[in-house]
Design an enzyme around this catalytic site. Structure first.
Site: not given
Ligand SMILES: Nc1ncnc2c1ncn2[C@@H]1O[C@H](COP(=O)(O)OP(=O)(O)OP(=O)(O)O)[C@@H](O)[C@H]1O
Ligand SMILES: [Mg+2]
Length: 253
Positions: A190, A195, A207
């Site tokens: 992700d 992040n 994250d």
């Protein structure tokens, strides 16, 4: 435990200790946000001293809220609480497959969320142990994760999306992805400018709930997407890099 009983215990705990929920107004807010299992999980974390207080919300997302908590050392903690009511969790099964090797994937969304939190905690620890700069994981229970606070509370650190970035940030990112892959045997899955924190001259990857093992059947695909996202972001900021496919080779060796 009944909700009013739990409330009473939390209030007693608050009186007897330094639990920072100060008045009944704060308690009301807490009741709006937390359901009974969450309150219980929070209570257990308080009882064992993983945190000694909980201040305000840092960031309220759709699926998780991050609070400014206080550790037993009086140092700030980020307390990430996943909302059980969030029904979007089913789509995350793809990132859990293979992680939960011996058990079945939980059918309830609560079970799924708790498994996610456990995975996020373990991913943080694997990354940390591999020397990748991430928020240091401290503890977890049910849908609650406690980790190092990055930023100057109540403000979280700015992310790459909110900060000035340069070529060194690009190099750091590729090296972090490489270390994560080679040493922690993980793919973030992700990865984006949202992040990675940039704080006091330091970069911090976070994250990590969606991160998968390099043996996950889709690991290469996730890695390719992660690299593509970062190349795209830096390009938008006027910082050219090698093509994602070239970087993919560098990361995997
Ligand atoms: N360790 C931390 N220290 C300080 N702030 C944090 C920390 N972790 C998360 N936050 C804050 O909470 C926000 C969301 O965190 P994170 O990216 O981990 O959750 P998320 O699941 O992606 O939630 P969302 O989808 O709502 O962004 C971050 O952008 C940051 O502002
Ligand atoms: Mg995020």
């Amino acid at each position: 435990m009944r909700r009013d009983k739990l409330r009473e215990r939390l209030l007693r705990y608050q009186r007897e200790s330094r639990f920072l929920v100060k008045d009944s107004n704060d308690m009301k807010v807490i009741e709006e946000v937390f359901d009974k299992p969450t309150l219980l999980a929070l209570y257990e974390l308080l009882k064992k001293g993983a945190i000694v207080g909980l201040n305000g919300v840092v960031r309220a997302g759709k699926e998780a809220r991050v609070y400014w908590g206080v550790g037993p050392d009086k140092i700030a903690r980020a307390v990430k609480i996943y909302l059980a009511a969030s029904m979007q969790f089913r789509r995350r099964v793809r990132y859990i497959a293979g992680y939960h090797r011996f058990g079945r994937i939980p059918s309830s969304s609560r079970g799924l969320i708790n498994l996610w939190v456990q995975k996020e905690f373990k991913n943080l620890r694997l990354a940390h142990d591999a020397g990748v700069r991430v928020p240091r994981p401290h503890d977890y229970n049910e849908n609650i994760l406690i980790m190092e606070y990055i930023g100057s509370p109540p403000a979280p650190a700015p992310t790459f999306a909110e900060a000035e970035v340069d070529n060194l940030d690009l190099e750091w990112t590729i090296e972090a992805v490489r270390k994560l892959y080679r040493k922690a045997e993980l793919v973030h899955a992700d990865l984006s400018e949202f992040n990675i924190f940039k704080h006091e001259g330091e970069r911090v990857l976070f994250d990590m709930g969606s991160a998968v093992s390099t043996s996950h059947p889709e690991a290469k695909q996730f890695l390719r997407r992660d690299l593509f996202n970062m190349v795209h972001f830096f390009k938008k900021r006027g910082i050219p890099s090698e093509a994602p496919e070239v970087l993919l080779g560098e990361v995997t060796g």
